[in-house]
Write a protein that holds these residues in place. Structure first.
Motif, PDB file in Angstrom:
ATOM      1  N   LEU A  18      32.891  38.942  32.974  1.00  0.00           N
ATOM      2  CA  LEU A  18      33.058  39.697  34.457  1.00  0.00           C
ATOM      3  C   LEU A  18      32.369  41.552  34.514  1.00  0.00           C
ATOM      4  CD1 LEU A  18      37.114  39.053  34.229  1.00  0.00           C
ATOM      5  CD2 LEU A  18      35.365  37.639  35.476  1.00  0.00           C
ATOM      6  N   LEU A  19      32.068  41.016  35.623  1.00  0.00           N
ATOM      7  CA  LEU A  19      31.831  42.958  36.024  1.00  0.00           C
ATOM      8  C   LEU A  19      33.186  43.743  36.811  1.00  0.00           C
ATOM      9  CD1 LEU A  19      28.452  41.561  37.586  1.00  0.00           C
ATOM     10  CD2 LEU A  19      28.762  42.396  34.969  1.00  0.00           C
ATOM     11  N   ARG A  20      34.157  43.253  36.909  1.00  0.00           N
ATOM     12  CA  ARG A  20      35.169  43.774  38.013  1.00  0.00           C
ATOM     13  C   ARG A  20      36.596  43.013  37.327  1.00  0.00           C
ATOM     14  NH1 ARG A  20      32.624  42.487  43.410  1.00  0.00           N
ATOM     15  NH2 ARG A  20      34.109  40.520  43.827  1.00  0.00           N
ATOM     16  N   GLY A  21      37.452  43.407  37.440  1.00  0.00           N
ATOM     17  CA  GLY A  21      39.050  42.421  37.382  1.00  0.00           C
ATOM     18  C   GLY A  21      38.135  41.202  38.651  1.00  0.00           C
ATOM     19  N   GLY A  29      47.216  35.897  34.816  1.00  0.00           N
ATOM     20  CA  GLY A  29      47.304  37.689  34.633  1.00  0.00           C
ATOM     21  C   GLY A  29      45.289  37.879  35.044  1.00  0.00           C
ATOM     22  N   LYS A  30      45.822  39.921  35.836  1.00  0.00           N
ATOM     23  CA  LYS A  30      44.233  40.120  36.159  1.00  0.00           C
ATOM     24  C   LYS A  30      43.452  40.212  34.231  1.00  0.00           C
ATOM     25  CE  LYS A  30      42.346  43.426  38.951  1.00  0.00           C
ATOM     26  NZ  LYS A  30      42.093  44.553  39.234  1.00  0.00           N
ATOM     27  N   GLN A  31      42.215  39.792  34.730  1.00  0.00           N
ATOM     28  CA  GLN A  31      41.818  40.353  33.338  1.00  0.00           C
ATOM     29  C   GLN A  31      40.611  41.226  33.856  1.00  0.00           C
ATOM     30  OE1 GLN A  31      41.185  38.455  30.071  1.00  0.00           O
ATOM     31  NE2 GLN A  31      43.587  37.225  31.683  1.00  0.00           N
ATOM     32  N   LEU A  32      40.413  41.782  33.261  1.00  0.00           N
ATOM     33  CA  LEU A  32      39.681  43.197  33.099  1.00  0.00           C
ATOM     34  C   LEU A  32      38.334  42.926  33.040  1.00  0.00           C
ATOM     35  CD1 LEU A  32      42.121  45.908  31.244  1.00  0.00           C
ATOM     36  CD2 LEU A  32      42.171  45.796  33.152  1.00  0.00           C
ATOM     37  N   ALA A  33      37.503  43.899  34.119  1.00  0.00           N
ATOM     38  CA  ALA A  33      35.946  43.806  33.708  1.00  0.00           C
ATOM     39  C   ALA A  33      35.656  44.128  32.289  1.00  0.00           C
ATOM     40  CB  ALA A  33      35.795  45.236  34.723  1.00  0.00           C
ATOM     41  N   GLY A  34      34.416  44.004  31.584  1.00  0.00           N
ATOM     42  CA  GLY A  34      34.044  43.773  30.674  1.00  0.00           C
ATOM     43  C   GLY A  34      34.543  42.775  29.952  1.00  0.00           C
TER      44      GLY A  34
END
Length: 59
Positions: A18-21, A29-34
């Motif tokens: 992921l390059l962004r959330g 749930g939301k996965q974070l950038a990186g």
């Protein structure tokens, strides 16, 4: 249900970085950038095309 039918029903997953959330369509749930996550093929293609993630497989 036999093993072959179970294999056919299991969606193929592809790893993406992921390059962004991002909140996967399956929830969770939301996965974070990186984050390195596995997504169903169609969803993975979509997020790569939109610039949200990049492929993380050995293509």
């Amino acid at each position: 249900m036999n093993a072959q039918q179970q294999i056919l029903q299991k969606p193929k997953l592809l790893p993406v970085l992921l390059l962004r959330g991002y909140v996967p369509e399956s929830g969770g749930g939301k996965q974070l950038a990186g984050s390195l996550i596995n997504l169903p093929v169609e969803e993975a293609r979509k997020v790569v095309k939109l610039g949200i993630a990049e492929r993380a497989d050995d293509f």
